[in-house]
Write a protein that holds these residues in place. Structure first.
Motif, PDB file in Angstrom:
ATOM      1  N   LYS A 300       0.832  -1.205   0.000  1.00 16.58           N
ATOM      2  CA  LYS A 300       0.000   0.000   0.000  1.00 16.58           C
ATOM      3  C   LYS A 300       0.868   1.258   0.000  1.00 16.58           C
ATOM      4  N   ALA A 301       0.342   2.317  -0.593  1.00 19.14           N
ATOM      5  CA  ALA A 301       1.047   3.598  -0.564  1.00 19.14           C
ATOM      6  C   ALA A 301       1.277   4.002   0.890  1.00 19.14           C
ATOM      7  N   GLY A 302       2.490   4.444   1.175  1.00 19.24           N
ATOM      8  CA  GLY A 302       2.797   4.883   2.536  1.00 19.24           C
ATOM      9  C   GLY A 302       3.238   3.756   3.452  1.00 19.24           C
ATOM     10  N   THR A 303       3.723   2.669   2.861  1.00 12.33           N
ATOM     11  CA  THR A 303       4.199   1.545   3.675  1.00 12.33           C
ATOM     12  C   THR A 303       5.502   1.913   4.398  1.00 12.33           C
ATOM     13  N   GLN A 304       5.568   1.596   5.660  1.00  8.99           N
ATOM     14  CA  GLN A 304       6.732   1.940   6.474  1.00  8.99           C
ATOM     15  C   GLN A 304       7.775   0.807   6.484  1.00  8.99           C
ATOM     16  N   PRO A 305       9.042   1.156   6.695  1.00 16.02           N
ATOM     17  CA  PRO A 305      10.059   0.093   6.839  1.00 16.02           C
ATOM     18  C   PRO A 305       9.677  -0.822   8.000  1.00 16.02           C
ATOM     19  N   GLY A 306       9.931  -2.123   7.838  1.00 19.44           N
ATOM     20  CA  GLY A 306       9.619  -3.065   8.919  1.00 19.44           C
ATOM     21  C   GLY A 306       8.189  -3.557   8.899  1.00 19.44           C
ATOM     22  N   SER A 307       7.375  -3.081   7.930  1.00 23.50           N
ATOM     23  CA  SER A 307       6.000  -3.594   7.840  1.00 23.50           C
ATOM     24  C   SER A 307       6.026  -5.052   7.408  1.00 23.50           C
ATOM     25  N   THR A 308       5.030  -5.788   7.843  1.00 23.56           N
ATOM     26  CA  THR A 308       4.964  -7.208   7.508  1.00 23.56           C
ATOM     27  C   THR A 308       3.665  -7.499   6.780  1.00 23.56           C
ATOM     28  N   LEU A 309       3.766  -8.217   5.695  1.00 26.09           N
ATOM     29  CA  LEU A 309       2.570  -8.680   4.984  1.00 26.09           C
ATOM     30  C   LEU A 309       2.450 -10.185   5.203  1.00 26.09           C
ATOM     31  N   ARG A 310       1.214 -10.631   5.368  1.00 31.04           N
ATOM     32  CA  ARG A 310       1.007 -12.039   5.691  1.00 31.04           C
ATOM     33  C   ARG A 310       0.219 -12.717   4.586  1.00 31.04           C
ATOM     34  N   ILE A 311       0.744 -13.803   4.071  1.00 29.57           N
ATOM     35  CA  ILE A 311       0.005 -14.592   3.085  1.00 29.57           C
ATOM     36  C   ILE A 311      -0.424 -15.879   3.785  1.00 29.57           C
ATOM     37  N   ARG A 312      -1.711 -15.980   4.056  1.00 29.52           N
ATOM     38  CA  ARG A 312      -2.198 -17.129   4.832  1.00 29.52           C
ATOM     39  C   ARG A 312      -2.114 -18.430   4.029  1.00 29.52           C
ATOM     40  N   GLY A 313      -1.739 -19.490   4.729  1.00 30.92           N
ATOM     41  CA  GLY A 313      -1.772 -20.816   4.110  1.00 30.92           C
ATOM     42  C   GLY A 313      -0.689 -21.075   3.083  1.00 30.92           C
ATOM     43  N   LYS A 314       0.354 -20.230   3.070  1.00 35.37           N
ATOM     44  CA  LYS A 314       1.429 -20.479   2.110  1.00 35.37           C
ATOM     45  C   LYS A 314       2.732 -20.875   2.812  1.00 35.37           C
ATOM     46  N   GLY A 315       2.600 -21.281   4.080  1.00 32.58           N
ATOM     47  CA  GLY A 315       3.764 -21.790   4.792  1.00 32.58           C
ATOM     48  C   GLY A 315       3.896 -23.288   4.574  1.00 32.58           C
ATOM     49  N   VAL A 316       4.440 -23.961   5.596  1.00 33.06           N
ATOM     50  CA  VAL A 316       4.686 -25.401   5.519  1.00 33.06           C
ATOM     51  C   VAL A 316       3.422 -26.139   5.957  1.00 33.06           C
ATOM     52  N   PRO A 317       3.025 -27.185   5.234  1.00 35.09           N
ATOM     53  CA  PRO A 317       1.869 -27.991   5.663  1.00 35.09           C
ATOM     54  C   PRO A 317       2.101 -28.566   7.064  1.00 35.09           C
ATOM     55  N   HIS A 318       1.024 -28.596   7.874  1.00 33.46           N
ATOM     56  CA  HIS A 318       1.153 -29.164   9.215  1.00 33.46           C
ATOM     57  C   HIS A 318       1.388 -30.666   9.108  1.00 33.46           C
ATOM     58  N   LEU A 319       2.310 -31.167   9.920  1.00 31.20           N
ATOM     59  CA  LEU A 319       2.591 -32.613   9.918  1.00 31.20           C
ATOM     60  C   LEU A 319       1.361 -33.389  10.387  1.00 31.20           C
ATOM     61  N   ARG A 320       0.735 -32.871  11.439  1.00 31.46           N
ATOM     62  CA  ARG A 320      -0.473 -33.523  11.953  1.00 31.46           C
ATOM     63  C   ARG A 320      -1.664 -32.609  11.697  1.00 31.46           C
ATOM     64  N   GLY A 321      -2.674 -33.139  11.080  1.00 32.77           N
ATOM     65  CA  GLY A 321      -3.859 -32.351  10.794  1.00 32.77           C
ATOM     66  C   GLY A 321      -3.728 -31.607   9.481  1.00 32.77           C
ATOM     67  N   ALA A 322      -4.845 -31.020   9.066  1.00 32.57           N
ATOM     68  CA  ALA A 322      -4.865 -30.343   7.777  1.00 32.57           C
ATOM     69  C   ALA A 322      -4.324 -28.929   7.916  1.00 32.57           C
ATOM     70  N   GLY A 323      -4.173 -28.281   6.785  1.00 36.02           N
ATOM     71  CA  GLY A 323      -3.804 -26.868   6.794  1.00 36.02           C
ATOM     72  C   GLY A 323      -2.303 -26.646   6.726  1.00 36.02           C
ATOM     73  N   ARG A 324      -1.980 -25.359   6.562  1.00 35.86           N
ATOM     74  CA  ARG A 324      -0.583 -24.975   6.437  1.00 35.86           C
ATOM     75  C   ARG A 324      -0.301 -23.746   7.268  1.00 35.86           C
ATOM     76  N   GLY A 325       0.952 -23.521   7.547  1.00 36.20           N
ATOM     77  CA  GLY A 325       1.367 -22.291   8.206  1.00 36.20           C
ATOM     78  C   GLY A 325       1.257 -21.113   7.246  1.00 36.20           C
ATOM     79  N   ASP A 326       1.671 -19.942   7.703  1.00 31.05           N
ATOM     80  CA  ASP A 326       1.557 -18.735   6.894  1.00 31.05           C
ATOM     81  C   ASP A 326       2.926 -18.279   6.407  1.00 31.05           C
ATOM     82  N   LEU A 327       2.866 -17.404   5.421  1.00 31.15           N
ATOM     83  CA  LEU A 327       4.101 -16.829   4.891  1.00 31.15           C
ATOM     84  C   LEU A 327       4.135 -15.343   5.246  1.00 31.15           C
ATOM     85  N   PHE A 328       5.179 -14.932   5.912  1.00 31.84           N
ATOM     86  CA  PHE A 328       5.309 -13.540   6.322  1.00 31.84           C
ATOM     87  C   PHE A 328       6.367 -12.849   5.464  1.00 31.84           C
ATOM     88  N   VAL A 329       5.944 -11.745   4.838  1.00 30.69           N
ATOM     89  CA  VAL A 329       6.876 -10.974   4.011  1.00 30.69           C
ATOM     90  C   VAL A 329       7.222  -9.695   4.766  1.00 30.69           C
TER      91      VAL A 329
END
Ligand SMILES: [Zn+2]
Ligand SMILES: [Zn+2]
Length: 378
Positions: A300-329
């Motif tokens: 977004k316009a006006g983004t500050q240094p150190g800001s974090t964007l989160r992409i849900r479900g694009k991390g590592v799949p959970h070993l037990r159970g469904a779903g995945r971790g998140d990806l933090f940019v």
């Protein structure tokens, strides 16, 4: 009647009118099955103890009579465990050896056949492999059963022979005269290493050990979502025991190689993306290459240094159970360093238009002058 009387017949699985031979046969069968040397199950040792106790009682006419009258000859009230009797460490010892070696061929206290050890192997994997699983080829160096002698350790057509030194007992006794009288001591037989038998013609392939070291290729199935340091157990793929004893297990320990872009924390992934100051100010779109896809990300316009964007479900799949971790940019805003004179001019004008000239700033809150004073120790 003793309330604690154990069901010795039940333990051996024989009827109350079983003959001495029936009892012996049942005992041998169970002893072979539950001996701790061949049965790695932790409950086997306890069961083996029960089987021995039952045999001790039922193979002794006097003790069996007590059982038949409803008592327990092994309970403390009946005179205890019989004490260090004539039969060595426990009654039935000889019969265990017979159970394993089929009679008089071996009487040594040490079984040639023993359970094998576990083995461990390190497996280096990339993040993509630990995240999504992989069928990894591995090379294992362990002892395997000698196919020439099938674990017996003897050359074809030959058999172990009763040790002449100890007569098959596996131990030798010596009598010493002391001022206390005669003292009998026993120690493991040196000629047969306590086995009670010798192998005069060892198998040429394994030298009598019953096993050989070999390099094997296996494929290990790594599930999705494993982490650095985890161990995968492959039952029965460890070392074969001496004398061809049952194999231990193989543990494959996962080591995850560091990834160029992503740092892993649990099932979440973190990465750093640098955007120019202008893009952070004006806003932009980024294309992020995740482990398995490409994602459009809006800065977004006006983004500050150190800001974090989160992409849900694009991390590592959970070993037990469904779903995945998140990806933090994590966004890092880059300040331009080498400005040419016209760029510098533009930035000065830009600053002036926003009332952000350095001179004015230092005047504003007096912040910089306070800082300078602090450094100078005022
Ligand atoms: Zn010997
Ligand atoms: Zn062999």
């Amino acid at each position: 009647m003793s309330v604690a009387a154990k069901d010795y017949y039940g333990i051996l699985g024989v009827p109350r009118d079983a003959t001495a031979d029936d009892i012996k046969r049942a005992y041998r069968k169970l002893a072979r099955q539950y001996h701790p040397d061949v049965n790695p199950d932790p409950t086997a040792a306890e069961k083996f103890k029960d089987i021995n106790a039952a045999y001790e009682v039922l193979s002794d006419d006097q003790k069996r009579q007590i059982v038949d009258l409803g008592g327990d000859p092994l309970s403390p009230g009946m005179g205890g465990m019989g004490g260090p009797g004539a039969g060595g460490p426990f009654v039935g010892f000889q019969d265990i050896m017979d159970a394993f070696f089929g009679g008089a061929t071996s009487r040594g206290p040490r079984a040639r056949t023993r359970a094998g050890a576990d083995a461990i192997l390190r497996l280096d994997l990339d993040l993509v492999e630990t995240a999504f699983g992989v069928e990894a080829p591995i090379t294992v160096d362990t002892a395997v059963l000698c196919t020439t002698c099938s674990g017996a350790g003897t050359a074809a057509g030959t058999h172990p022979q009763t040790c002449e030194t100890c007569g098959g007992r596996g131990e030798v006794q010596s009598v010493q005269r002391t001022f206390l009288g005669q003292v009998v001591s026993s120690r493991p037989c040196g000629s047969c290493a306590g086995y009670g038998t010798t192998i005069p013609h060892p198998c040429m392939t394994c030298g009598g050990d019953g096993r050989v070291r070999t390099r094997r290729s296996l494929t290990v199935k790594i599930p999705a979502g494993v982490e650095d340091g985890m161990r995968i157990r492959l039952a029965g793929q460890g070392e074969v025991g001496p004398g061809g004893g049952p194999s231990g297990d193989l543990y494959v320990e996962i080591h995850e190689r560091p990834h160029d872009v992503y740092a892993r924390k649990g099932d979440d992934l973190h990465c750093k993306v640098t955007v120019p100051m202008t893009a952070a100010a004006l806003g932009t779109r980024l294309t992020i290459k995740t482990l398995d896809s490409e994602e459009q990300l809006e800065v977004k316009a006006g983004t500050q240094p150190g800001s974090t964007l989160r992409i849900r479900g694009k991390g590592v799949p959970h070993l037990r159970g469904a779903g995945r971790g998140d990806l933090f940019v994590h966004l890092d805003v880059r300040t331009p360093t080498k400005l040419d004179s016209s760029q510098e001019q533009m930035l000065r004008e830009f600053a002036r238009s926003r009332g952000e000239e350095v001179a004015e700033l230092s005047k504003q809150g007096g912040f910089f002058s306070r800082m300078r004073d602090a450094f100078n120790g005022h």
